[in-house]
Design a protein around this motif. Structure first.
Motif, short mmCIF file in Angstrom:
data_model
loop_
_atom_site.label_atom_id
_atom_site.label_comp_id
_atom_site.label_asym_id
_atom_site.label_seq_id
_atom_site.Cartn_x
_atom_site.Cartn_y
_atom_site.Cartn_z
N GLY B 416 0.82 -1.20 0.00
CA GLY B 416 0.00 0.00 0.00
C GLY B 416 0.85 1.25 0.00
N ASP B 417 1.97 1.17 0.71
CA ASP B 417 2.92 2.27 0.78
C ASP B 417 3.62 2.47 -0.55
OD1 ASP B 417 5.63 2.96 3.13
OD2 ASP B 417 4.03 4.22 2.34
N VAL B 418 3.94 1.37 -1.21
CA VAL B 418 4.67 1.47 -2.47
C VAL B 418 3.78 2.04 -3.56
CG1 VAL B 418 5.85 0.15 -4.23
CG2 VAL B 418 6.12 -0.48 -1.87
N ASP B 419 2.58 1.54 -3.66
CA ASP B 419 1.72 1.94 -4.77
C ASP B 419 0.88 3.16 -4.50
OD1 ASP B 419 0.92 -1.52 -5.60
OD2 ASP B 419 2.57 -0.22 -6.18
N ARG B 420 0.62 3.43 -3.23
CA ARG B 420 -0.23 4.57 -2.89
C ARG B 420 -1.44 4.63 -3.80
NH1 ARG B 420 3.65 7.93 -4.32
NH2 ARG B 420 5.09 6.22 -4.17
#
Lengths: 202, 420, 181
Positions: B416-420
């Motif tokens: 979730g942090d990587v793709d936002r």
């Protein structure tokens, strides 16, 4: 008597309860006395739903292996139902199967981006019948708080869903309630969603 | 251009692949290379990461990461919401250490507003941030150990995680995604029974960490699976933008809480673990030690917060902060303020700020551009997992397939942090 | 901390305790190399692209707060109806840099670009710029010259349009009883 899947499926789909005259529609709640429960009871006596079908449905619910489909925050709560406090092993479901070929239940937990929709449908197609889908959380049920260009507004646009579990994320107890209701649905004889919706499956 | 030639010298002597730092390209002379897709649906529970890996036997000779399977469009969606409504969104970005994204967003808005926060709110924010760090490391340890094969650790870690989430539930009403931090302070006061339960947790946590270390540290299998695997030197880590535990495991002593203190970190006592090897084992050790240090900080916060019992927990500025609900019945002004803030939103002065905090994965940052209106013009979250995943190719240079799983687990990237 | 020697420097701004160096886009690679080698900014923290299309078009909605901050004890400073300062071009590209050393410092390098104007890639300067530049290309459509692998990162490979631009719709489904958002 050997169980021939093609014959039995034909029998099951020939006599869904609605075609047999069931008017009210709800999930079976055994301890509650109500119109639906009375109707089902009368119908069972009238039609004589076989013990074998009941046994088959019972056994399907006792060890329904979920497929690992954790996408986002709901996946963390899904992992916590495996943990010791919310123990899903008492339902026989602690074996999350990575291979969809050996899975019965797909718990879509998390927001589904359009990019992920393709792999999701592929995994669903690779599962063998009978198979059920739980849309866990607001994002899987309806797109949740993300109404934008990239999130699929509800996973039931691409796979037929049996149970929607609300919450953001749903508590582990809420997810277990959803799973228990799915078990009740199966033991009540309600066919999996793909038979009701007529969606093409693999 | 002269710049490109001068600049490409950084790849000499380093393990960063060239010309693309994030893609490992197999040697064209190699025969018998098999391309395998570690697809988005992954048994190793790290979310939806896709690695296209070229294998020569068991050895990884090519690696290409494909991300975007969880792209949620947070930034675009937040541009449509007022600031108060925006706060629910950042939590879901890094959904494992969810308080940090909330914290960084409200800190950015408060920096633009120039708002003074009561000290009770500051200390409470610090308390929950450290609890979120412990939560994140517990989930990291549970899942990474599970993937390497130490399956029982998963249950031990999640047992403590449930204790921790009970604390969140006592204060904010829900286990995850509490939406507890507001612009101006925190949403609700801390209930009285919280302090005892938090102290019980602080007593239990170091014992639990001792248990995990007893099981893993000198276990021969764990040592063989993690020592010397996925080594990343300090220079490579800096070039690849690593921060947080990944950087500290490579020997660089950099922790924003110590160097650029925010909240009240300069008033608490804690150490920062730094290990020099840069391999999977050192990253594991850094995170386990950080769990102990965070417990120390939590214990100190509890003591200070108990002294502050009865103080205000949110700023008094009614133009920005919602008034308490009791006042809505009696005060016309409060009603108007409530109405304006909820429907139109409060305007934030024009400007751009960047705020970075030390989240469980590294430097989590928020770049906020405001046009003077009630909705953000542009909000960008600097994701530490984004940078961490860029290092996958450099770490996996001479790895075997089984090591690849250990490496990806140790970089601790949340999709979730990587793709936002 | 003197930034005088940075090649291509157009302007230096200080606000909210942060330093912003506005740099000529044609000299960005030289500027970044200077910052990394001479001034010691060894970590690229973030690359953010912002689209200023429609900046100030919203007009006056209630009141705008001033950029000088607000003093709640002085009611008249709580803003007056004004439009925000105009922006030179449509896109701004911001590089957030960090000097990770005992004398740590942060700085923001800001470029102003038109639609389609290419910028030289800083991947040879900081390896981490790889994915950040790909994301800026994917989301905002800012082309980076010399990038080894400029492809879409977050969206599908065949996606059309650049989602974070202001003229790209938010999308989604219409919801009854919901306002414009």
């Amino acid at each position: 008597m050997a169980l021939d899947p093609s014959v039995d499926r034909a029998r099951a789909s020939k006599r869904p309860l609605a075609k047999a005259g069931l008017q009210s529609e709800r999930l079976l709640w055994p301890t509650k006395k109500g119109v639906f429960e009375d109707e089902v009871e009368n119908m069972e006596e009238a039609l004589g739903l076989t013990t074998l079908e009941k046994a088959l449905a019972w056994s399907q619910t006792k060890s329904m292996w979920p497929a690992t489909f954790g996408l986002a925050c709901c996946a963390i709560e899904m992992m916590s139902i495996v943990s010791s406090r919310y123990d899903i092993a008492r339902f026989g479901m602690e074996r999350f199967s990575s291979s969809p070929r050996q899975a019965d239940l797909m718990i879509v937990s998390g927001r589904v981006a359009h990019k992920m929709a393709g792999p999701l449908r592929q995994i669903y197609d690779q599962m063998l019948e009978p198979k059920w889908v739980i849309a866990m959380g607001a994002c899987a049920s309806s797109g949740g708080m993300f109404n934008n260009y990239t999130i699929l507004q509800g996973v039931d646009k691409i796979v037929p869903v049996d149970i929607h579990v609300p919450g953001c994320p749903p508590r582990p107890e809420a997810l277990m309630e959803g799973i228990v209701r799915l078990h009740e649905k199966v033991t009540a004889g309600v066919p999996p969603a793909y038979q009701i919706r007529g969606a093409a499956s693999g | 251009m002269a710049t490109v030639e001068r600049g490409s010298a950084i790849y000499e002597g380093s393990r960063i692949p060239s010309p693309t730092p994030t893609v490992l390209v197999p040697d064209p002379a190699l025969e018998d290379v098999l391309t395998v897709n570690f697809g988005p649906n992954h048994p190793s529970m790290h979310g939806v990461l896709r690695l296209v890996v070229d294998l020569h036997g068991e050895q990884v000779v090519g690696l290409n990461a494909v991300i975007g399977y969880l792209h949620t469009g947070f930034e675009k969606t937040m541009e449509q919401k007022t600031y108060w409504k925006c706060i629910t969104y950042p939590e879901r970005i890094d959904y494992v250490s969810f308080q940090y994204n909330e914290l960084v967003f409200v800190l950015a808005v408060e920096k633009l507003l120039g708002l003074q926060i009561p000290r009770k709110a500051t200390w409470t924010r610090m308390l929950f941030s450290e609890l979120a760090r412990i939560h994140s490391h517990l989930v990291y340890l549970g899942t990474s150990a599970l993937e390497i094969g130490a399956i029982s650790i998963f249950w031990y870690c999640f047992r403590e995680r449930d204790l921790l989430l009970d604390l969140f539930e006592m204060v904010a009403g829900t286990r995850m995604h509490t939406r507890y931090f507001q612009v101006g302070g925190i949403a609700e006061d801390i209930p009285l029974g919280f302090y005892e339960q938090a102290r019980a947790f602080c007593r239990r946590m170091p014992e639990a960490v001792d248990e995990y270390e007893d099981l893993l540290n000198r276990n021969a299998i764990w040592q063989q699976r993690t020592r010397g695997i996925g080594a990343l030197s300090a220079a490579d880590a800096l070039a690849l933008g690593q921060t947080g535990p990944n950087l500290r495991a490579s020997g660089v002593d950099w922790d924003i809480r110590k160097r650029e203190p925010y909240l009240a970190y300069d008033q608490v006592d804690f150490d920062v673990p730094v290990y020099g090897g840069g391999d999977v084992y050192d990253r594991y050790k850094v995170r386990v030690d950080e769990m102990r240090e965070s417990t120390r900080i939590v214990a100190q916060c509890i003591d200070r917060l108990e002294e502050m019992h009865g103080e205000p927990w949110i700023a008094d500025d009614r133009k920005v902060v919602l008034p308490p609900r009791e006042e809505l019945h009696t005060s016309m002004e409060s009603l108007i303020h409530h109405f304006k803030i909820v429907t139109e939103g409060f305007p934030v002065p024009e400007g751009e700020v960047y705020v970075g905090v030390e989240s469980a994965r590294g430097e989590s940052g928020c770049y906020l551009v405001s046009d003077g209106g009630p909705k953000p013009w542009r909000v960008k979250f600097r994701a530490p997992s984004f940078a961490a995943l860029e290092a996958t190719a450099a770490c996996s240079r001479d790895a075997y397939v089984a090591d690849l799983i250990a490496i990806v687990g140790s970089l601790d990237a949340v999709m979730g942090d990587v793709d936002r | 901390m003197s930034y005088e020697g940075v090649p291509g420097l157009v302007e230096t701004r200080e606000a909210f305790g942060e330093t912003t160096l506005v740099v000529d886009p044609a000299r960005v690679a030289d500027a970044c190399l200077h910052l990394r080698d001479e001034l010691g900014f060894n970590v690229l923290v973030d690359i953010t692209a912002t689209d200023y299309l429609g900046w100030g078009d919203a007009g006056v909605s209630g009141y705008y707060a001033t950029s000088g901050g607000r003093d709640i004890n002085d009611p008249m400073t709580q803003g007056y109806a004004r439009l925000p300062d105009a922006r030179p071009k449509r896109f701004s590209l911001n590089y957030h840099l960090l000097r990770l050393a005992d004398d740590h410092a942060r700085v923001r390098v800001q470029l102003w670009l038109d639609d389609g104007e290419a910028v030289e890639s800083v991947v040879p300067v900081w390896a981490t710029a790889d994915w950040h530049e790909r994301e800026a290309w994917d989301m905002m459509g800012i082309p980076f010259a010399g990038h080894p692998n400029l492809r879409r990162l977050l969206m599908d490979d065949d996606w059309e349009g650049h989602p974070l631009r202001k003229d790209y719709p938010v999308g989604g489904e219409p919801v009854r009883f919901s306002e414009a958002e």
